[in-house]
Write a protein that holds these residues in place. Structure first.
Motif, PDB file in Angstrom:
ATOM      1  N   ASN B  17       0.833  -1.197   0.000  1.00 14.12           N
ATOM      2  CA  ASN B  17       0.000   0.000   0.000  1.00 14.12           C
ATOM      3  C   ASN B  17       0.871   1.252   0.000  1.00 14.12           C
ATOM      4  O   ASN B  17       2.036   1.216   0.434  1.00 14.12           O
ATOM      5  N   PRO B  18       0.315   2.380  -0.448  1.00 18.42           N
ATOM      6  CA  PRO B  18       1.086   3.629  -0.371  1.00 18.42           C
ATOM      7  C   PRO B  18       1.207   4.109   1.065  1.00 18.42           C
ATOM      8  O   PRO B  18       0.347   3.814   1.901  1.00 18.42           O
ATOM      9  N   SER B  60      16.091   8.369  -2.062  1.00 18.65           N
ATOM     10  CA  SER B  60      16.581   6.996  -2.021  1.00 18.65           C
ATOM     11  C   SER B  60      15.462   6.007  -1.738  1.00 18.65           C
ATOM     12  O   SER B  60      14.450   6.366  -1.139  1.00 18.65           O
ATOM     13  N   TYR B  61      15.686   4.773  -2.168  1.00 21.00           N
ATOM     14  CA  TYR B  61      14.820   3.636  -1.834  1.00 21.00           C
ATOM     15  C   TYR B  61      13.373   3.836  -2.293  1.00 21.00           C
ATOM     16  O   TYR B  61      12.452   3.294  -1.685  1.00 21.00           O
ATOM     17  N   PRO B  79       4.983   5.003  -3.048  1.00 22.75           N
ATOM     18  CA  PRO B  79       3.805   4.418  -3.697  1.00 22.75           C
ATOM     19  C   PRO B  79       3.461   3.021  -3.194  1.00 22.75           C
ATOM     20  O   PRO B  79       2.289   2.664  -3.121  1.00 22.75           O
ATOM     21  N   SER B  80       4.480   2.222  -2.844  1.00 22.46           N
ATOM     22  CA  SER B  80       4.238   0.848  -2.440  1.00 22.46           C
ATOM     23  C   SER B  80       5.198   0.487  -1.307  1.00 22.46           C
ATOM     24  O   SER B  80       6.403   0.371  -1.524  1.00 22.46           O
ATOM     25  N   LEU B 112       7.419   4.075  11.495  1.00 26.00           N
ATOM     26  CA  LEU B 112       6.652   3.449  10.412  1.00 26.00           C
ATOM     27  C   LEU B 112       6.686   1.944  10.589  1.00 26.00           C
ATOM     28  O   LEU B 112       7.764   1.361  10.708  1.00 26.00           O
ATOM     29  N   ALA B 113       5.516   1.338  10.632  1.00 22.02           N
ATOM     30  CA  ALA B 113       5.415  -0.115  10.733  1.00 22.02           C
ATOM     31  C   ALA B 113       4.682  -0.616   9.500  1.00 22.02           C
ATOM     32  O   ALA B 113       3.512  -0.271   9.287  1.00 22.02           O
ATOM     33  N   VAL B 114       5.365  -1.417   8.708  1.00 22.75           N
ATOM     34  CA  VAL B 114       4.761  -2.003   7.509  1.00 22.75           C
ATOM     35  C   VAL B 114       4.489  -3.465   7.793  1.00 22.75           C
ATOM     36  O   VAL B 114       5.409  -4.236   8.092  1.00 22.75           O
ATOM     37  N   HIS B 115       3.245  -3.863   7.681  1.00 19.69           N
ATOM     38  CA  HIS B 115       2.825  -5.221   8.025  1.00 19.69           C
ATOM     39  C   HIS B 115       2.683  -6.069   6.765  1.00 19.69           C
ATOM     40  O   HIS B 115       2.148  -5.590   5.760  1.00 19.69           O
TER      41      HIS B 115
END
Lengths: 116, 116
Positions: B17-18, B60-61, B79-80, B112-115
């Motif tokens: 997800n963004p 970056s990244y 974006p992702s 930031l936590a990306v699950h």
């Protein structure tokens, strides 16, 4: 190309002691800054060295002092340690020339100081 | 006085997800804005900066940031999202004082936590 290197990575001191932290800037960089990052907070500017002189200072007491050597490396000294000095101390470097003042800072991985 | 605010302590997003990490600033004069990322027990890594020019800055990244002068904001976007993007993100503004080239004023940080 070596980045910014700091030593030691971790250290433990007791109240009232003195500590010296060291920093070698990124190759080609001549300006060094020091930041204090307390747990859960953003880094706070301590001071900056250029041409072996302190050029700018943040809101830190005189217990915090520093030095820059002819090879551009730097030391941060903290005297009469307090519990509240426990933090991650970050060194940052950049290349500075007149009119080229928009570059980013490169940070080391820090020295984590614990004061007991 | 210069200041930066990061209104969210934590942002949670699903992988793919963004993502947006918010930052607002207060400066006198033209803002020089930066985003840095900090992984656990590491120093700060530079992501991107806004000095002048296009309001959308790429870094970056796969990260980018949108500068909005009217809203005094500089939000970080991607974006992702990837699980590996999980880290602590800091927005910073350069001090506008003469010679303040190395003094960055940081926000408190957003985790930031990306699950998966």
């Amino acid at each position: 190309d070596a980045g910014v290197t700091q030593s030691p990575t971790h250290l433990i001191k007791t109240r009232g002691q003195q500590v010296t932290l060291r920093c070698s800037p990124k190759s080609g960089h001549d300006t060094v800054s020091w930041y204090q990052q307390a747990l859960g907070q953003g880094p706070q500017f301590i001071f900056q060295y250029y041409e072996e002189e302190e050029r700018q200072r943040g809101n830190f007491p005189d217990r915090f002092s520093g030095h820059q050597f002819p090879n551009y490396s730097s030391e941060l000294n903290v005297n009469a340690l307090l519990l509240g000095d426990s933090a991650l101390y970050l060194c940052a470097s950049r290349f500075w020339r007149e009119g080229q003042n928009t570059g980013e800072l490169f940070f080391g991985e820090g020295s984590r100081l614990t004061v007991l | 006085a210069q200041s930066v605010a990061q209104p969210e302590d934590q942002v949670n997003v699903a992988e793919g997800n963004p993502l947006t990490v918010k930052c607002t600033y207060s400066v006198s004069g033209n803002p020089y804005l930066f985003w840095y990322v900090q992984y656990p027990n590491r120093g700060l890594q530079f992501l991107l900066k806004y000095i002048t020019g296009d309001n959308l800055v790429k870094g970056s990244y796969g990260f980018e940031a949108e500068f909005n002068k009217s809203q005094t904001s500089f939000h970080l976007k991607k974006p992702s999202a990837l699980v590996s993007d999980s880290a602590l993100y800091f927005c910073a503004v350069r001090d506008s004082l003469v010679g303040g080239y190395n003094k960055l004023i940081f926000g408190a940080g957003t985790r930031l936590a990306v699950h998966p």
